[in-house]
Design an enzyme around this catalytic site. Sequence first.
Site, mmCIF file in Angstrom:
data_model
loop_
_atom_site.group_PDB
_atom_site.id
_atom_site.type_symbol
_atom_site.label_atom_id
_atom_site.label_comp_id
_atom_site.label_asym_id
_atom_site.label_seq_id
_atom_site.Cartn_x
_atom_site.Cartn_y
_atom_site.Cartn_z
ATOM 1 N N PRO A 275 26.957 -20.243 37.745
ATOM 2 C CA PRO A 275 25.935 -20.406 38.349
ATOM 3 C C PRO A 275 25.667 -21.981 39.101
ATOM 4 O O PRO A 275 25.870 -22.807 38.475
ATOM 5 C CB PRO A 275 24.595 -20.315 37.521
ATOM 6 N N TYR A 317 22.213 -21.551 58.212
ATOM 7 C CA TYR A 317 22.171 -20.119 57.831
ATOM 8 C C TYR A 317 20.906 -19.553 58.456
ATOM 9 O O TYR A 317 20.418 -18.331 57.797
ATOM 10 C CB TYR A 317 22.188 -20.013 56.491
ATOM 11 N N CYS A 342 19.844 -35.186 68.137
ATOM 12 C CA CYS A 342 20.229 -34.501 69.433
ATOM 13 C C CYS A 342 20.682 -33.248 69.406
ATOM 14 O O CYS A 342 21.789 -33.087 70.276
ATOM 15 C CB CYS A 342 20.972 -35.826 70.228
ATOM 16 N N GLU A 343 19.946 -32.368 68.745
ATOM 17 C CA GLU A 343 20.680 -31.056 69.006
ATOM 18 C C GLU A 343 19.239 -29.877 68.928
ATOM 19 O O GLU A 343 18.620 -30.436 68.030
ATOM 20 C CB GLU A 343 21.438 -30.238 67.504
HETATM 21 C C1 LIG Z 1 33.705 -19.441 43.267
HETATM 22 C C2 LIG Z 1 32.319 -19.710 43.136
HETATM 23 N N1 LIG Z 1 31.589 -20.022 42.025
HETATM 24 C C3 LIG Z 1 30.405 -19.974 41.866
HETATM 25 C C4 LIG Z 1 29.793 -20.418 43.007
HETATM 26 C C5 LIG Z 1 28.358 -20.775 43.094
HETATM 27 O O1 LIG Z 1 27.377 -20.020 43.712
HETATM 28 P P1 LIG Z 1 25.900 -20.228 43.518
HETATM 29 O O2 LIG Z 1 25.362 -21.675 43.742
HETATM 30 O O3 LIG Z 1 25.132 -19.124 44.463
HETATM 31 O O4 LIG Z 1 25.523 -19.688 42.200
HETATM 32 C C6 LIG Z 1 30.218 -20.208 44.435
HETATM 33 C C7 LIG Z 1 29.602 -20.305 45.642
HETATM 34 O O5 LIG Z 1 29.966 -20.655 46.726
HETATM 35 C C8 LIG Z 1 31.586 -20.117 44.334
HETATM 36 O O6 LIG Z 1 32.399 -19.923 45.474
#
Ligand SMILES: Cc1ncc(COP(=O)(O)O)c(C=O)c1O
Length: 417
Positions: A275, A317, A342-343
């Site tokens: 996570p 996003y 400036c965007e």
């Molecule tokens: C391989 C891998 N593990 C874990 C994560 C963490 O994802 P999140 O921050 O959504 O828990 C990512 C995010 O890009 C990832 O690419």
Amino acid sequence: MNAFSYKNKELHAEQIPVRVLVETHGTPLYIYSHTHLVDQYRALSEAMAAINPFIFYAVKANTNMAVIQAFAQQGAGADVVSGGELYRARRAGVDASKIVFAGVGKSVAEIEYALQEDILYFTVESEPELERISASAQRLGKIGRIAIRVNPDVDPKTHKYTSTGKKENKFGVDLERAVKAYEHAASLPGLEITGVHMHLGSPLMTTAPYVEALEKVRPLCDTLKTRYPSFKHIDIGGGLGINYRSNQNAPTPTEFAEAVVPPLKKLGLTVGIEPGRFLTGNGGILVTRIEYVKQNAFKKFIVADAAMNDLIRPSLYEAYHEVLPVQQSPEMVFGDLVGPICESGDFFAVDRELPDVCQGDLVAIMSAGAYGFVMASNYNSRPHAAEVMVNGTQSECVRKRQTREDLVKGETLPEWM
Ligand SMILES: Cc1ncc(COP(=O)(O)O)c(C=O)c1O
């Protein structure tokens, strides 16, 4: 605990008024709540206790060393995706035996650094990477432990830029080719097959994609268990969502555990999770001061002193971040909250009901603890913001604001010019 809440009409970070932190550290300012980080970690670890998973904090979400250390002190490992992240994780006190290394483009130098550090395993994204790790391991007289990242082709139902487990994405090895990839790994010297990995995308607002993916990888796990005695581990990646809006319902740790623990138990493997956002996202805010409020023919623009270089998620996003006034007030106004870059893409909120703030007021951009500061740039030669960590009534600057001198550090003017 709600890390950021109003007391006497003033937004507080834990027990400290945000205004006071700004008086000391200026704006734009990232503020993190240590209590929130620890609470999130414990909630997840307790919910998953039945299978006692390895929790590898996905450092990419927030690489500040104080943040990494907060999790390391709880027993977390780290999921890194570059030599730089590996260095940070080690500096922040994460034991190398708790570090896993993912990413589609690991260089020889990064692989050799990780082998020298003796990390737990590489999350391998392709057959050529297997060959590279094998060659480096032989050169260094080391063993490269590996878990192949499989792409289960499951739709995580998130933004196309953050969806990673579909067949059109660059990540991992197609599930159909996975057995062949493992055979290839087994044929190479210097490698030890330890497990399998998957990561579907981020943020996942339901648990269904995890369950679907686990169902899909189960036959592969059964095959690998019988073939390779060292195959003992499944890592289900990260992606667990959080609520960016009050009407969202991201899975709670308990709901997540209820969905994934039964299928994981059936696999009979040790489990890893990675996570990032879940641990840090709602543990951070970006505080900005309003420079101007301008009314054009069509709409009102509230111009902040933070910009897309500080927090790019809305521009990149179209991500939603709640905007709260630091001094609570019920007055709202319709318009855009934008930065000074400036965007036209430099915005935090477009066509929204926003706090009716004036020049000099402070607002907090909420849920900025994940993929916030880490994606900052110096675009328009804007120095990086400062970062502060709060714990109860204590606070500490965990990264100094960049200076103008920092901006030109490392640059040279050729003598021949
Ligand atoms: C391989 C891998 N593990 C874990 C994560 C963490 O994802 P999140 O921050 O959504 O828990 C990512 C995010 O890009 C990832 O690419």
